[in-house]
Design a protein around this motif. Structure first.
Motif, short mmCIF file in Angstrom:
data_model
loop_
_atom_site.label_atom_id
_atom_site.label_comp_id
_atom_site.label_asym_id
_atom_site.label_seq_id
_atom_site.Cartn_x
_atom_site.Cartn_y
_atom_site.Cartn_z
N UNK A 157 22.72 -23.61 -0.16
CA UNK A 157 22.59 -23.30 1.26
C UNK A 157 22.59 -21.78 1.49
N UNK A 158 23.41 -21.07 0.71
CA UNK A 158 23.49 -19.61 0.87
C UNK A 158 22.15 -18.98 0.57
N UNK B 248 20.80 -17.61 4.01
CA UNK B 248 21.31 -16.24 4.11
C UNK B 248 22.80 -16.21 4.35
N UNK B 249 23.29 -15.02 4.73
CA UNK B 249 24.73 -14.79 4.78
C UNK B 249 25.45 -15.65 5.82
N UNK B 250 24.78 -15.98 6.91
CA UNK B 250 25.43 -16.81 7.94
C UNK B 250 24.39 -17.57 8.73
N UNK B 251 24.68 -18.86 8.97
CA UNK B 251 23.85 -19.64 9.87
C UNK B 251 24.69 -20.73 10.49
N UNK B 252 24.52 -20.96 11.80
CA UNK B 252 25.29 -21.99 12.49
C UNK B 252 24.59 -23.34 12.33
N UNK B 253 24.69 -23.92 11.14
CA UNK B 253 24.04 -25.22 10.95
C UNK B 253 25.06 -26.33 11.16
N UNK B 254 25.69 -26.32 12.34
CA UNK B 254 26.83 -27.22 12.57
C UNK B 254 26.41 -28.66 12.83
N UNK C 245 26.91 -25.25 -2.06
CA UNK C 245 27.16 -24.03 -1.27
C UNK C 245 26.18 -22.90 -1.63
N UNK C 246 26.04 -22.56 -2.93
CA UNK C 246 25.05 -21.52 -3.23
C UNK C 246 23.62 -21.92 -2.84
N UNK D 218 24.38 -9.86 -3.65
CA UNK D 218 23.96 -11.19 -4.12
C UNK D 218 22.63 -11.59 -3.50
N UNK D 219 22.47 -11.29 -2.22
CA UNK D 219 21.20 -11.66 -1.57
C UNK D 219 20.01 -10.90 -2.15
N UNK E 154 28.19 -9.61 -0.77
CA UNK E 154 27.25 -10.67 -0.38
C UNK E 154 25.83 -10.15 -0.18
#
Lengths: 405, 256
Positions: free
Chosen positions: B104-105, B109-115, B101-102, B76-77, B73
């Protein structure tokens, strides 16, 4: 509205309405009639519907979305209960500090267990979570006795400090958990005709929290975060080659569902300020797995439905003992009656788990998507006669093989 | 200096020397094909490039930065996307979600809490994904379950998922494997179109010489873990060393 589209908002409204009117809706028969024992509209059971509903909604965020089957979620339920009772002992009988602490502690606990367990996936993950939960259960019985009061269970006493409240009431009894003076066990009864409708503070408090948690879970399902969680279930290889790291996502889902379990545990303690280690046992963990799968894992409504159905059946079937069966089959001659009573007694009363097992098997074999799939199939039957169905795949994800994933 | 530089890379699997002393330079904005008979080390080399394998010796740099030891990952970034031999897509999700999905990625970035965001209301992301689906002519399939599509469509979708991230380097591992001729030609046209629209570097591993010669601007022939020749396509055709490598080791896979 409230960040939801119309369809989802309607769903939340329906849940809220059903929760509000539950004392009416669940009181099927008049109090005096012989069928009254099948009523579900009494406080203790309705509280359990709401509380286990919260537990199952939280579990579904982990299992339904990411496909990680945790077999140790009861540990968080237990930790939530213990935390809440400690707050009742030390601080005050107000439920809010207890609930707050329970959510924090179970969240931290989930962070630790999740960090270790999520290094593996599939069956290894399930075994790791199961091991952690059983460890917690055994520790609560042995080494941690000062914290958990061992086999007796942790309970409020007259000698507790309760810095912000009173150690004992004016009458000299142990105070009851309350929300700013509204006592959780207060019930007002409304008599209409032969019916007795019971409105209980504890139930409405738990139900309000259930509606809130349901709303939050819909928001989560519809968010990019929820999309990523579903992506994890589908293809982790593509996930990492898309520039996403799946570990933090699964860990976040694990912690969130742990916090939901902690909230449910705290609410159990609010209704009855007593926490025992058996709340952490593997059977309790297995129960929430069964609820989710029975209702339909990965669907929004499924887990609540599963929790309701299981808690209702558990209640009804446990009540039917041999005495009740004798009453039912009284009209039959003795020769037929005795074997019949014997047979039915295997499935009712203490034999209730046998019935649960059978129901679970039937659902898994014939309705792998749970009760929600059954509802959809019935809905499709009706729709076929009218307009072509507008199939919402998001609402009803493809039934996947759950158990050994 | 190329955008991707492979220097003295060797990799052993037990007693097998999969790559020995590979040097490769891929120039920016070119289509570079890697060909060679089975077992030549093409896939091993690709796995080294995306961080799946770590070579025993040598270095791999992308835009001057080493990719060795980084996770897939992270690579990829950096701007490297990969299309797999068998399409890797999110089968249980819809086509639209697969492309979102890509998006948003790339944004988060690799992780974000966009809940508490709503996927459908992220206008910019939705529009970007829709534009991509129009480009690959799949917009009418946006609501379909990805797993229920034909292999050709899955491949198309996978490419859309890679391209929507606007990678600097696109790695394609046999993009037309198992496709019908018509689908193969569609894929060639799609890749040509992408190339004409914006600058992109591509590295293709391919067995189908029709695809290689329609797309590649430069070809490296690998055999037994080492580059044999590197040249423009015209000079590769009929190169004696290449003929020998293919005819000497396999049963005429290059015969197409």
């Amino acid at each position: 509205m409230l960040g939801l589209d119309r369809k989802d908002f309607t769903l939340v409204l329906i849940i809220a309405l059903v929760a509000l009117l539950a004392p009416f809706l669940l009181n099927f028969w008049p109090t005096e009639s012989g069928m009254a024992q099948f009523n579900a509209g009494y406080p203790a059971l309705m509280q359990r519907f709401a509380i286990y509903g919260i537990f199952a909604i939280g579990f579904n965020i982990l299992f339904g979305l990411t496909g990680y089957l945790s077999f140790g979620h009861a540990a968080f339920l237990g930790v939530g209960s213990y935390s809440a009772v400690w707050m009742f002992k030390l601080l005050s009988m107000n439920v809010l500090p207890g609930i707050f602490l329970a959510i924090i502690v179970s969240g931290l606990f989930a962070l630790v267990i999740g960090y270790v367990s999520l290094r593996r996936s599939g069956i290894y993950f399930s075994i790791l979570t199961l091991a952690f939960a059983q460890m917690s259960f055994n520790l609560a019985y042995s080494v941690l006795t000062p914290l958990t009061n061992g086999e007796t269970g942790l309970q409020t006493t007259l000698n507790d400090p309760r810095i912000l409240g009173a150690s004992r009431t004016a009458e000299g009894g142990i105070p009851v958990p309350s929300l700013f003076g509204l006592e959780m066990n207060a019930t007002s009864i409304w008599k209409i005709g032969g019916w007795e409708f019971q409105f209980n503070v504890g139930y409405y408090f738990a139900a309000a929290l259930m509606v809130l948690t349901f709303y939050l879970s819909i928001r989560l399902f519809r968010s990019p975060f929820g999309l990523m969680l579903r992506a994890i279930k589908t293809n982790q290889t593509r996930m990492s080659y898309t520039g996403l790291s799946s570990r933090p996502y699964t860990l976040a889902a694990f912690v969130i569902s742990g916090m939901y379990a902690g909230l449910a545990g705290a609410l159990l303690a609010c209704m009855d300020p007593l926490a025992g280690a058996e709340r952490m046992q593997w059977t309790a963990s297995g129960e929430v797995v069964i609820m989710s799968i029975l209702g339909g894992a990965g669907t929004l409504l499924g887990p609540i439905l599963g929790a309701g159905v299981i808690k209702y059946l558990e209640n009804i079937f446990s009540k039917i003992n041999e005495g009740v069966l004798h009453g039912w089959f009284d009209f039959l001659p003795e020769v037929v009656k005795e074997p019949l009573v014997w047979l039915f007694a295997r499935f009712t009363g203490e034999g209730w788990s046998l019935t649960l097992g059978l129901i679970f098997m039937i659902v898994v074999i014939f309705l792998p998507g749970g009760l929600m799939e059954g509802a959809r199939r019935i809905g499709d039957l009706f729709r076929k006669r009218g307009k072509p169905s507008d199939d919402d795949k998001e609402h009803h994800p493809k039934p996947a093989a759950h158990v050994a994933e | 200096m190329g955008i991707l530089e492979v220097k003295n890379v060797s990799k052993r699997f037990g007693g097998l020397k999969a790559l020995s002393d590979v040097n490769l330079s891929i120039a920016e904005n070119t289509v570079h094909a890697l060909i060679g008979p089975n077992g030549a080390g093409k896939s091993t080399l690709l796995n080294v490039l995306v961080g799946k394998l770590i070579p025993d010796t040598g270095s791999v740099t992308f835009e001057g930065q080493s990719v060795l030891g980084r996770k897939p990952h992270e690579i990829n970034q950096m701007g490297i996307s990969r299309v797999f031999q068998t399409p890797e897509i999110f089968g249980e999700l819809t086509v639209m979600e697969n492309v979102l999905i890509p998006c948003f990625a790339k944004r988060d970035g690799a992780f974000r809490m966009h809940a508490l965001e709503s996927t459908g209301r992220e206008k910019e992301m939705v529009e970007k994904a829709e534009a991509m689906l129009i480009d690959v002519k799949m917009i009418d399939k946006r609501g379909m379950h990805a797993a229920s599509m034909s292999r050709g469509d899955k491949r198309r979708l996978e490419m859309a998922m890679c391209l929507v991230q606007e990678p600097k380097l696109l790695l394609l591992d046999e993009p037309t494997a198992g496709m019908a001729r018509a689908d193969t030609n569609n894929t060639i046209d799609l890749l040509k179109e992408i190339k004409s629209k914006r600058p992109i570097t591509m590295a293709i591993i391919e067995h189908d010489m029709h695809v290689v010669f329609s797309l590649a601007e430069r070809i490296t022939v690998l055999a037994q873990g080492t580059p044999l020749v590197e040249d423009i396509p015209e000079n590769i055709k009929g190169h004696p060393k290449v003929m020998e490598a293919y005819l000497g080791t396999t049963h005429g896979e290059a015969a197409e």
